[in-house]
Design an enzyme around this catalytic site. Structure first.
Site: not given
Ligand code: CAA
Length: 283
Positions: A119, A140, A152, A190
Site C-alpha cells: 500500500s 493494490h 490500483e 491512500n
C-alpha cells in the site's frame, strides 16, 4: 497471457480476500504463509465467507465446493514454482518484501509475473532488486477485497506494457475495475484517504467531538459508508500510521505528520478490528 494458477504470499486479511476472489472466479490458488496456523485460519475464514454467500442465495453449495477445491495451502515458497502470477500480500515491511521478491524470483518461472499488494512501498524499489524487473507490478486491492471494486495497478519505472496489460485483463476477470497509477508514495487512494483518517484523529485528540459523533458527521454529512475512525479500525491503525510515516518521509512535507494520538494507540496495541479494540471496541 492467460493465467491459470495464482500464487498468493501472505494469508492475512488481504491475502485471504484476494484468494477468495480468485477461487470464486475460477482460478487455482496456491496460498502461502510462513505461519502454518495462519494458513489454516485463512482457509477456515474463506470457507465461512462462502458458506454465508450460500445462505444468502448468492452462490450454490456446488459453487462453494468447487471454489474450495481450487484452494491449495502452500506452506513453502517452493510450492509456488508452477504459478503464472504471484501476488505478494505479506506484512508491510520493506526489508521483508525486498527479500521476498529476491526469493520469489528464484522460485517462479521466468515467464511468471510477480505483483505486490503493497500500500505504500515504491514498486520501482521492489523491481530494482529483481533480475527481471519488467515483470514486477503493483496490484493494490482494498479491504474488504471481495466487496471493494477497485484495483490500483502501479507501474514501476521498469514494468513492461505486456506485464501491465496481462495484469489489467486478469483484474477485470476478477470483476474489478482498474485505475492505472504511476509509482508514487500512497499511490492515489491512500494519498488522500489516510490523511483524511489522520485529520479525524486530530479532531478527536483536540476534543472537538466524540468518536461516534465524528464518524456520524462524515457518514451523514459527506455520505461516506462508514466514518473515518471506523475505517481506521477496519484498515488497521498500524497500517494507517505506517502509510502516514511513508508519506511524511518521502515528501518531506509536514502536512502528512501523524497525529500523536494515532501513534499512542498503536503503541498501546489498539490496532482496530484485528486486535479487538481501536477507536471502537469489537466483540
Ligand atoms: N468480506 C466479504 N464481504 C463483506 C465483508 C468482508 N470482510 N464485510 C462486509 N461484507 C459484505 C457483507 O456481507 C454485506 O453483503 P450483502 O450486502 O451481500 O449482505 C455487504 O458487504 C455490506 O456489509 P454490512 O451490511 O455488514 O456493512 P456495511 O453496510 O457497513 O458495509 C463495507 C461494509 C462494504 C465494508 C462498508 O462499510 C464500506 O464500504 N466501508 C468502506 C471500506 C473502505 O473504504 N475500504 C478501503 C479501505 S483502504 C484500503 O483497504 C487500502 C489500504 O491500503 C489501507
Amino acid at each position: 497471457m492467460n493465467f491459470r494458477t495464482i500464487g498468493i504470499v501472505g494469508a492475512g486479511t488481504m491475502g485471504r480476500g484476494i484468494a477468495q476472489v480468485c477461487i470464486q472466479r475460477g482460478f487455482d490458488v496456491a496460498l502461502n504463509d510462513v505461519d502454518a496456523k495462519a494458513l489454516e485460519k485463512a482457509a477456515a475464514a474463506i470457507e465461512k465467507q462462502l458458506a454465508r454467500a450460500v445462505e444468502k442465495g448468492r452462490i450454490s453449495a456446488e459453487d462453494q465446493a468447487a471454489a474450495m477445491s481450487r484452494l491449495r495451502l502452500a506452506p513453502s515458497l517452493e510450492d509456488l514454482a508452477e504459478v503464472d502470477l504471484c501476488i505478494e500480500a505479506a506484512t508491510e515491511n520493506p526489508d521483508l518484501k525486498l527479500d521476498l521478491f529476491r526469493a520469489l524470483e528464484g522460485v517462479c518461472s521466468k515467464e511468471a509475473i510477480i505483483a505486490s499488494n503493497t500500500s505504500s512501498i515504491s514498486l520501482t524499489r521492489i523491481a530494482g532488486v529483481c533480475t527481471l524487473p519488467e515483470r514486477v507490478i503493483g496490484m493494490h486491492f482494498f479491504n474488504p477485497v471481495p466487496v471493494m471494486e477497485l484495483v490500483e495497478l502501479i507501474r514501476a519505472l521498469q514494468t513492461s506494457d505486456a506485464t501491465f496489460d496481462a495484469v489489467s485483463a486478469f483484474s477485470e476477470r476478477l470483476g474489478k475495475s482498474v485505475v492505472s497509477v504511476k509509482d508514487s508514495p500512497g499511490f492515489v487512494v491512500n494519498r488522500m484517504l489516510v490523511p483524511l483518517i489522520n485529520e479525524a484523529v486530530f479532531v478527536l485528540a483536540e476534543g472537538l467531538a466524540e468518536a461516534e459523533e465524528i464518524d456520524k458527521a462524515m457518514r451523514l454529512g459527506a455520505n461516506h459508508p462508514i466514518g473515518p475512525l471506523a475505517l481506521a479500525d477496519l484498515v488497521g491503525l498500524d497500517v494507517c500510521l505506517y502509510v502516514l510515516d511513508v508519506l511524511y518521509r518521502e515528501f518531506s512535507d509536514s502536512k502528512y505528520r501523524a497525529c500523536p494520538l494515532l501513534r499512542k494507540m498503536v503503541d498501546a496495541g489498539r490496532l482496530g478490528r484485528k486486535s479487538g479494540r481501536g477507536f471502537f471496541e469489537y466483540a
